[in-house]
Design a protein around this motif. Structure first.
Motif, PDB file in Angstrom:
ATOM      1  N   UNK A   1      39.978  39.161  99.755  1.00  0.00           N
ATOM      2  CA  UNK A   1      41.263  39.028  99.948  1.00  0.00           C
ATOM      3  C   UNK A   1      42.839  39.221  99.601  1.00  0.00           C
ATOM      4  N   UNK A   2      42.415  40.306  99.031  1.00  0.00           N
ATOM      5  CA  UNK A   2      43.285  41.313  98.392  1.00  0.00           C
ATOM      6  C   UNK A   2      43.657  42.479  97.669  1.00  0.00           C
ATOM      7  N   UNK A   3      44.515  43.020  97.064  1.00  0.00           N
ATOM      8  CA  UNK A   3      43.649  44.477  96.777  1.00  0.00           C
ATOM      9  C   UNK A   3      42.235  45.048  96.432  1.00  0.00           C
ATOM     10  N   UNK A   4      41.683  43.568  95.221  1.00  0.00           N
ATOM     11  CA  UNK A   4      40.409  44.329  94.373  1.00  0.00           C
ATOM     12  C   UNK A   4      39.403  44.135  95.501  1.00  0.00           C
ATOM     13  N   UNK A   5      38.228  44.569  94.945  1.00  0.00           N
ATOM     14  CA  UNK A   5      37.363  45.199  95.703  1.00  0.00           C
ATOM     15  C   UNK A   5      36.308  43.931  96.734  1.00  0.00           C
ATOM     16  N   UNK A   6      36.755  43.201  95.347  1.00  0.00           N
ATOM     17  CA  UNK A   6      35.785  42.075  96.212  1.00  0.00           C
ATOM     18  C   UNK A   6      36.251  40.946  95.063  1.00  0.00           C
ATOM     19  N   UNK A   7      36.419  40.143  96.020  1.00  0.00           N
ATOM     20  CA  UNK A   7      36.085  38.248  94.845  1.00  0.00           C
ATOM     21  C   UNK A   7      35.348  37.847  95.454  1.00  0.00           C
TER      22      UNK A   7
ATOM     23  N   UNK B   1      46.784  36.650 109.072  1.00  0.00           N
ATOM     24  CA  UNK B   1      48.687  35.289 107.766  1.00  0.00           C
ATOM     25  C   UNK B   1      47.712  34.113 107.106  1.00  0.00           C
ATOM     26  N   UNK B   2      46.481  34.163 107.679  1.00  0.00           N
ATOM     27  CA  UNK B   2      45.722  32.703 107.171  1.00  0.00           C
ATOM     28  C   UNK B   2      45.479  32.743 105.796  1.00  0.00           C
ATOM     29  N   UNK B   3      44.531  34.316 105.215  1.00  0.00           N
ATOM     30  CA  UNK B   3      43.827  34.293 104.174  1.00  0.00           C
ATOM     31  C   UNK B   3      44.282  33.778 103.273  1.00  0.00           C
ATOM     32  N   UNK B   4      43.356  33.353 102.200  1.00  0.00           N
ATOM     33  CA  UNK B   4      44.438  32.600 101.131  1.00  0.00           C
ATOM     34  C   UNK B   4      44.809  34.294 100.170  1.00  0.00           C
ATOM     35  N   UNK B   5      45.515  33.933  99.186  1.00  0.00           N
ATOM     36  CA  UNK B   5      45.885  35.190  98.559  1.00  0.00           C
ATOM     37  C   UNK B   5      45.145  35.280  96.926  1.00  0.00           C
ATOM     38  N   UNK B   6      44.868  34.489  97.065  1.00  0.00           N
ATOM     39  CA  UNK B   6      43.463  34.782  95.748  1.00  0.00           C
ATOM     40  C   UNK B   6      42.317  34.484  95.621  1.00  0.00           C
ATOM     41  N   UNK B   7      41.472  34.807  94.688  1.00  0.00           N
ATOM     42  CA  UNK B   7      40.760  33.622  93.832  1.00  0.00           C
ATOM     43  C   UNK B   7      40.884  33.314  93.026  1.00  0.00           C
ATOM     44  N   UNK B   8      41.492  31.739  92.435  1.00  0.00           N
ATOM     45  CA  UNK B   8      42.580  31.173  91.681  1.00  0.00           C
ATOM     46  C   UNK B   8      42.015  30.554  90.486  1.00  0.00           C
ATOM     47  N   UNK B   9      40.367  29.597  90.455  1.00  0.00           N
ATOM     48  CA  UNK B   9      40.154  29.549  89.088  1.00  0.00           C
ATOM     49  C   UNK B   9      38.652  28.643  89.777  1.00  0.00           C
ATOM     50  N   UNK B  10      37.685  28.630  88.605  1.00  0.00           N
ATOM     51  CA  UNK B  10      36.172  27.837  88.674  1.00  0.00           C
ATOM     52  C   UNK B  10      36.324  27.022  88.538  1.00  0.00           C
ATOM     53  N   UNK B  11      35.751  25.645  88.615  1.00  0.00           N
ATOM     54  CA  UNK B  11      35.306  24.230  87.875  1.00  0.00           C
ATOM     55  C   UNK B  11      33.778  24.234  87.893  1.00  0.00           C
ATOM     56  N   UNK B  12      33.140  23.663  86.622  1.00  0.00           N
ATOM     57  CA  UNK B  12      32.209  23.697  86.653  1.00  0.00           C
ATOM     58  C   UNK B  12      30.867  22.747  85.678  1.00  0.00           C
ATOM     59  N   UNK B  13      30.296  22.508  85.417  1.00  0.00           N
ATOM     60  CA  UNK B  13      29.656  21.724  84.827  1.00  0.00           C
ATOM     61  C   UNK B  13      29.357  22.159  83.367  1.00  0.00           C
ATOM     62  N   UNK B  14      29.410  21.148  82.528  1.00  0.00           N
ATOM     63  CA  UNK B  14      28.449  21.650  81.310  1.00  0.00           C
ATOM     64  C   UNK B  14      27.945  20.535  80.251  1.00  0.00           C
ATOM     65  N   UNK B  15      27.086  20.447  79.742  1.00  0.00           N
ATOM     66  CA  UNK B  15      26.573  19.532  78.810  1.00  0.00           C
ATOM     67  C   UNK B  15      27.414  19.136  77.383  1.00  0.00           C
TER      68      UNK B  15
END
Length: 304
Positions: A53-59, A137-151
């Protein structure tokens, strides 16, 4: 990894860079990202597609395989890669260094995340995508965070704070922790669970409420419906919406996330919707205010 110890100084992670998904239907998931979220496809191989969504090659990396989100997570570090590798190795962590991970990151350190099968990639920078701010004008500005499960929360929190230099932002009850690597309230958060594994959700940032509303109208026109929201979380105070991608992965679109600009002061930048003044990192009670200060809770999204 044999009896690792805390390195002399943590690695300096500066931002969340990318997340990899495996899917049985690459074209379907790519169509979602390019048509619904308006990411740009930057590169493609026989088995992988790279989107940004931005200047980095991929998110986002989409790879052919069994349906599985968050198979790897890439973090940009603000230091010399060789020095980081030496400190991690000296501390007893198994580190692999590779030059074939992605076309934009020719030098990557790979570690095993504790308690999960996810690979952590550390790199110093990505190549540029060529995508400009006015391309959509639509796409998100960036990858913000990732939430995950852990035991278990403790080994995961130690890994991110003591090894990768993350800072604690908030905890809800004794099972949900939020960690930051820059001024944003969180780039990674983990929910303790003995019943669930894998990714809880992935989140993309929208500029403001108008941007979010425009995206939601666009999604509605394409028959993408919300699972929860709009609402406002307590921890982080971001306005949120949740929907599912074609593989059933939970996607959050958010805006107005808390930030800490001055780590010496230690409190989040003041906002009128805060519950404390000033708002310091804290442990929240498990109640409506912590989850959605505007109203209802979706049990399916917070069950652990």
């Amino acid at each position: 990894m044999t009896n690792p110890v805390q390195p002399s100084t943590p690695v300096t992670v500066s931002k969340l860079g990318y997340v990899e998904f495996e899917t049985q239907d690459v074209d379907r998931l790519v169509d979602y990202y390019t048509t619904i979220l308006e990411f740009t496809e930057v590169d493609r191989t026989a088995d992988e597609v790279y989107l940004t969504p931005s200047f980095d090659h991929h998110a986002v990396v989409i790879r052919k395989g069994e349906t599985k989100p968050r198979t790897s997570v890439g973090y940009e570090i603000f230091e010399d890669l060789s020095d980081a590798e030496r400190r991690l190795t000296d501390a007893g962590y198994a580190v692999e260094r590779r030059s074939d991970i992605a076309p934009s990151t020719p030098d990557v350190l790979i570690l095993d995340e504790p308690t999960t099968s996810t690979k952590i990639h550390l790199y110093d920078q990505q190549a540029r995508s060529g995508v400009g701010p006015d391309d959509s004008s639509l796409r998100p500005t960036k990858l913000g965070h990732v939430a995950s499960f852990t035991p278990e929360l403790a080994p995961m929190q130690d890994f991110y704070q003591k090894l990768l230099g993350f800072k604690w932002s908030d905890t809800v009850g004794d099972f949900f922790v939020f960690l930051r690597c820059n001024s944003d309230h969180h780039a990674a958060n983990f929910m303790a669970s003995t019943s669930f594994t894998g990714m809880h959700h992935i989140a993309y940032e929208m500029r403001d409420l108008n941007h979010l509303q425009t995206m939601l109208d666009h999604m509605a026109q394409n028959d993408v419906r919300l699972e929860w929201g709009p609402g406002r979380h307590g921890a982080g105070h971001n306005i949120f919406t949740y929907h599912k991608d074609p593989d059933g992965n939970m996607i959050e679109l958010f805006t107005q996330l808390d930030v800490i600009h001055d780590e010496a002061k230690g409190y989040f930048e003041p906002r009128p919707w805060h519950t404390d003044f000033p708002q310091f990192p804290k442990t929240w009670e498990v109640d409506l205010v912590a989850v959605n200060s505007w109203g209802p809770i979706n049990p399916a999204l917070i069950d652990h």
